[in-house]
Motif scaffolding. Structure first.
Motif, PDB file in Angstrom:
ATOM      1  N   SER A 242       8.909  10.003  23.619  1.00  0.00           N
ATOM      2  CA  SER A 242       8.762   8.801  22.611  1.00  0.00           C
ATOM      3  C   SER A 242       7.337   8.403  22.659  1.00  0.00           C
ATOM      4  N   GLN A 243       6.929   7.090  22.208  1.00  0.00           N
ATOM      5  CA  GLN A 243       5.676   6.598  22.267  1.00  0.00           C
ATOM      6  C   GLN A 243       5.665   5.315  22.851  1.00  0.00           C
ATOM      7  N   PHE A 244       4.838   4.799  23.822  1.00  0.00           N
ATOM      8  CA  PHE A 244       5.020   3.600  24.339  1.00  0.00           C
ATOM      9  C   PHE A 244       3.900   2.617  24.030  1.00  0.00           C
ATOM     10  N   GLU A 245       2.936   2.765  25.041  1.00  0.00           N
ATOM     11  CA  GLU A 245       1.880   1.703  24.762  1.00  0.00           C
ATOM     12  C   GLU A 245       1.002   2.021  23.351  1.00  0.00           C
ATOM     13  N   LEU A 246       0.914   3.351  23.056  1.00  0.00           N
ATOM     14  CA  LEU A 246      -0.254   3.574  21.818  1.00  0.00           C
ATOM     15  C   LEU A 246       0.837   4.338  20.814  1.00  0.00           C
ATOM     16  N   PRO A 247       1.451   3.569  19.969  1.00  0.00           N
ATOM     17  CA  PRO A 247       2.277   4.005  18.712  1.00  0.00           C
ATOM     18  C   PRO A 247       1.435   4.380  17.765  1.00  0.00           C
ATOM     19  N   ILE A 248       2.073   5.363  16.678  1.00  0.00           N
ATOM     20  CA  ILE A 248       1.147   5.975  15.853  1.00  0.00           C
ATOM     21  C   ILE A 248       1.063   4.829  14.724  1.00  0.00           C
ATOM     22  N   VAL A 249       1.978   3.813  14.613  1.00  0.00           N
ATOM     23  CA  VAL A 249       1.811   2.916  13.411  1.00  0.00           C
ATOM     24  C   VAL A 249       1.860   1.300  14.319  1.00  0.00           C
ATOM     25  N   GLY A 250       0.607   0.650  13.688  1.00  0.00           N
ATOM     26  CA  GLY A 250       0.834  -0.706  14.725  1.00  0.00           C
ATOM     27  C   GLY A 250       1.183  -1.794  13.658  1.00  0.00           C
ATOM     28  N   LYS A 251       0.746  -2.913  13.742  1.00  0.00           N
ATOM     29  CA  LYS A 251       1.328  -4.072  12.983  1.00  0.00           C
ATOM     30  C   LYS A 251       1.081  -3.869  11.503  1.00  0.00           C
ATOM     31  N   GLY A 252       2.311  -4.028  10.739  1.00  0.00           N
ATOM     32  CA  GLY A 252       2.378  -4.188   9.391  1.00  0.00           C
ATOM     33  C   GLY A 252       3.435  -5.156   8.922  1.00  0.00           C
ATOM     34  N   HIS A 253       3.593  -5.132   7.492  1.00  0.00           N
ATOM     35  CA  HIS A 253       4.349  -6.376   6.936  1.00  0.00           C
ATOM     36  C   HIS A 253       5.135  -5.795   5.696  1.00  0.00           C
ATOM     37  N   VAL A 254       6.268  -6.291   5.422  1.00  0.00           N
ATOM     38  CA  VAL A 254       7.024  -6.031   4.020  1.00  0.00           C
ATOM     39  C   VAL A 254       7.486  -7.387   3.451  1.00  0.00           C
ATOM     40  N   GLU A 255       7.648  -7.395   2.180  1.00  0.00           N
ATOM     41  CA  GLU A 255       8.073  -8.563   1.757  1.00  0.00           C
ATOM     42  C   GLU A 255       9.428  -8.301   0.981  1.00  0.00           C
ATOM     43  N   ILE A 256      10.450  -9.532   1.313  1.00  0.00           N
ATOM     44  CA  ILE A 256      11.751  -9.355   0.900  1.00  0.00           C
ATOM     45  C   ILE A 256      11.807 -10.409   0.004  1.00  0.00           C
ATOM     46  N   VAL A 257      12.884 -10.066  -0.988  1.00  0.00           N
ATOM     47  CA  VAL A 257      13.193 -11.020  -2.207  1.00  0.00           C
ATOM     48  C   VAL A 257      14.564 -11.652  -1.724  1.00  0.00           C
ATOM     49  N   LEU A 258      14.697 -12.891  -1.575  1.00  0.00           N
ATOM     50  CA  LEU A 258      15.968 -13.618  -1.382  1.00  0.00           C
ATOM     51  C   LEU A 258      16.671 -13.892  -2.555  1.00  0.00           C
ATOM     52  N   GLU A 259      18.059 -14.322  -2.150  1.00  0.00           N
ATOM     53  CA  GLU A 259      18.652 -14.737  -3.345  1.00  0.00           C
ATOM     54  C   GLU A 259      18.213 -15.747  -4.336  1.00  0.00           C
ATOM     55  N   ASP A 260      17.514 -16.787  -3.834  1.00  0.00           N
ATOM     56  CA  ASP A 260      17.102 -17.677  -4.958  1.00  0.00           C
ATOM     57  C   ASP A 260      15.550 -17.239  -5.348  1.00  0.00           C
ATOM     58  N   ASP A 261      15.402 -16.040  -5.441  1.00  0.00           N
ATOM     59  CA  ASP A 261      14.236 -15.466  -5.915  1.00  0.00           C
ATOM     60  C   ASP A 261      13.069 -15.730  -5.247  1.00  0.00           C
ATOM     61  N   GLU A 262      13.201 -16.451  -4.153  1.00  0.00           N
ATOM     62  CA  GLU A 262      11.986 -16.743  -3.279  1.00  0.00           C
ATOM     63  C   GLU A 262      11.767 -15.549  -2.341  1.00  0.00           C
ATOM     64  N   THR A 263      10.645 -15.281  -2.003  1.00  0.00           N
ATOM     65  CA  THR A 263       9.942 -13.938  -1.218  1.00  0.00           C
ATOM     66  C   THR A 263       9.741 -14.441   0.170  1.00  0.00           C
ATOM     67  N   LYS A 264       9.664 -13.573   0.943  1.00  0.00           N
ATOM     68  CA  LYS A 264       9.350 -13.891   2.498  1.00  0.00           C
ATOM     69  C   LYS A 264       8.602 -12.626   3.145  1.00  0.00           C
ATOM     70  N   THR A 265       7.640 -12.823   3.870  1.00  0.00           N
ATOM     71  CA  THR A 265       7.090 -11.851   4.540  1.00  0.00           C
ATOM     72  C   THR A 265       7.799 -11.401   6.037  1.00  0.00           C
ATOM     73  N   VAL A 266       7.947 -10.416   6.189  1.00  0.00           N
ATOM     74  CA  VAL A 266       8.588 -10.105   7.470  1.00  0.00           C
ATOM     75  C   VAL A 266       7.761  -9.126   8.218  1.00  0.00           C
ATOM     76  N   GLY A 267       7.206  -9.314   9.306  1.00  0.00           N
ATOM     77  CA  GLY A 267       6.367  -8.647  10.160  1.00  0.00           C
ATOM     78  C   GLY A 267       7.044  -7.456  10.688  1.00  0.00           C
ATOM     79  N   VAL A 268       6.188  -6.479  10.711  1.00  0.00           N
ATOM     80  CA  VAL A 268       6.710  -5.063  11.482  1.00  0.00           C
ATOM     81  C   VAL A 268       5.654  -5.086  12.753  1.00  0.00           C
ATOM     82  N   THR A 269       6.301  -5.030  13.955  1.00  0.00           N
ATOM     83  CA  THR A 269       5.579  -4.814  15.214  1.00  0.00           C
ATOM     84  C   THR A 269       4.965  -3.688  15.485  1.00  0.00           C
ATOM     85  N   ARG A 270       5.494  -2.417  15.300  1.00  0.00           N
ATOM     86  CA  ARG A 270       4.958  -1.238  15.340  1.00  0.00           C
ATOM     87  C   ARG A 270       6.160  -0.276  14.809  1.00  0.00           C
TER      88      ARG A 270
END
Ligand code: ADP
Ligand code: MG
Length: 491
Positions: free
Chosen positions: A93-121
């Protein structure tokens, strides 16, 4: 007391490579047990793993898609544990040094609001084998076909606050990996597995509560249910004076509950260390650029383009881009058919309805995009009405050929010859003297509804083939003209 839910997801996406992450054995699903496990996957002494270049490419694509920091230097590590389906005694596996670091995606919620969710790795790892408990007369069999299958483990920040948000995030990741073509997304076959970490805390408190990790969730619907059940359970535990313990819990879809599987190991129990058989992975600019130049259009970009290019509503664009296959289908049908909005209505309406009813995916549609587009052309050039089109669609669905073939074979061509329509209208008027009398003596505002009766009769007499606009116009003219004429006589 008011409680707040906190959720972080760990998603294992099986990468869609032909061969395994460290060996040349096939990754195809469904083969006879142990026919796709080579010496490396079996962990025989003296074998050496060789990294599959494609796996690295796929991980970098994912990183680019979620706007992540890429690990320019990543390292494979051994995660040591004993389990019968893991012959080496460790998982790479990968532990201390992963190939992909911090990122984020946007999700659309029911009331048409958007929210950013962080991806740790997101890190690369190999899958383990599988224990088979069925049909072995009380014994357990081991199938190592899955051992060494490449996985991308995508770890989110604990950013979600409800089961609905967790589902929206999981769907978003599912959409992204499918768009990128790096994972087939099949949850039933286990190519996309979601583990949910769930905790509760008193509303307003900053520190997180103790979490439980939920496993064995194989659909988005179960993800929502498992989280909701677990939240209730944890609140009950805390409110009755107990403490939530950190553990792994299994979701049971039949009973709709979670139950304890094992207490959770800490990372130091695994004695991670860098795998001496594998070199660190160094990503150079050229490699990253070549991957970046090979990126497909991503869901958000496509959604925005659908709105601007085709004039579709935000909702329609969202639905039509939910999968790449659906988006491609819609675009192909609209191109042939000419009118994008009409195409969108048919794809989201009649076609999706028929697919749902039969439990089919868009890729399994018996009506191709070209066939649907061909039918839309006939609606556009007035050869058939929207209503008759439903009959044509059903026939195409049943495999009776293209729209033109169906229209020809069933004689469904719309009657647009005004002489022919007038004849039918005259017949209907002659056959319904009472209704005609009522219509003519009615007030204007009541006539609209009464006209429907005549339109219905004409359409019935023409077996639905008369052009409805022409029928309406003619009926109004004839009924009104003669109506006025009669009133005139009375004066
Ligand atoms: P582990 O290494 O034990 O799996 P991680 O720190 O990698 O633990 O976290 C795993 C997942 O659990 C992440 O998605 C993270 O967001 C989530 N998580 C961590 N703490 C909590 C918490 N208190 N409540 C809910 N989710 C949590
Ligand atoms: Mg983890």
């Amino acid at each position: 007391m008011q409680w707040e839910t906190v959720i972080g997801l760990e998603i294992h996406a099986q990468l869609a490579t032909k061969s395994k992450i460290f060996s040349g054995a096939s990754t195809a699903f469904g083969a006879e047990p142990n026919t796709q496990a080579c010496n490396v996957d079996l962990g025989l002494p003296g074998v050496l793993p060789v990294l599959n270049r494609n796996v690295v490419k796929m991980a970098v694509k994912f990183g680019a898609a979620i706007d992540a920091e890429l690990g320019r230097r990543s390292v494979f590590a051994r995660k040591n544990y004993f389990y019968p389906d893991l012959p080496k005694g460790y998982q790479i596996s990968q532990f201390e040094l992963p190939i992909v670091g911090k990122g984020h995606v946007e999700i659309v919620l029911e009331d048409d609001e958007t929210k950013t969710v962080g991806v740790t790795r997101a890190h690369l790892e190999e899958d383990a084998g599988k224990s088979l408990h069925e049909d072995f007369h009380g014994m357990t069999g081991i199938d190592l076909n899955r051992a060494g299958t490449p996985l991308l483990e995508i770890v989110s920040e604990p950013d979600m606050r409800s089961a609905k948000e967790a589902v929206a995030y999981a769907r978003k990741i599912h959409q992204v990996v499918q768009y990128l073509g790096i994972c087939d997304g099949n949850m039933q076959e286990g190519s996309f597995r979601v583990d949910a970490n769930v905790s509760v805390r008193p509303m307003g408190q900053e520190a997180f509560g103790t979490r439980a990790e939920l496993k064995n969730i194989n659909s988005f619907r179960f993800l929502e249910r498992a989280i909701n059940f677990e939240v209730e359970r944890q609140i009950d535990v805390v409110e009755s004076g107990g403490e939530v313990v950190q553990e792994t819990r299994l979701y049971d879809a039949n009973k709709d509950e979670t139950r304890s599987m094992r207490s959770k190991e800490e990372a130091n129990d695994y004695r991670y260390f860098p795998d001496p058989d594998l070199l660190p992975v160094e990503l150079d600019d050229q490699f990253i650029e070549s991957v970046a130049s090979d990126m497909p259009e991503l869901p958000d970009a496509k959604r925005h383009r659908f709105s601007s290019e085709y004039g579709l509503s935000a909702y329609d664009s969202e639905v039509l881009t939910s999968s790449r296959a659906l988006a491609d289908y819609f675009e192909a049908a609209a191109k042939v058919g000419g009118d994008a909005k009409v195409a969108a209505n048919w794809v989201m309406g009649e076609l999706s309805g028929a697919l749902n009813k039969e439990g089919l995916d868009i890729t399994q549609s018996p009506v191709s995009a070209e066939q649907l587009g061909g039918m839309l052309q006939r609606i556009a050039d007035n050869a058939i009405s929207g209503k008759i089109a439903k009959q044509v669609f059903e026939a195409m669905w049943a495999g009776e050929g293209s729209a033109d073939e169906v229209i020809e074979a069933k004689g469904l061509k719309q009657i647009t010859d005004s002489g022919a329509i007038e004849k039918i209208v005259d017949d209907v008027i002659a056959a319904n003297p009472d209704q005609v009398e009522n219509y003519r003596s009615a007030e204007e505002k009541k006539r609209g509804k009464m006209l429907g009766f005549f339109v219905g009769q004409v359409m019935k007499a023409s077996q639905g083939k008369a052009n409805p606009q022409q029928v309406n116009k003619l009926l109004r003219r004839i009924l009104h003209l003669r109506g006025r004429g009669r009133r005139h006589q009375r004066w």
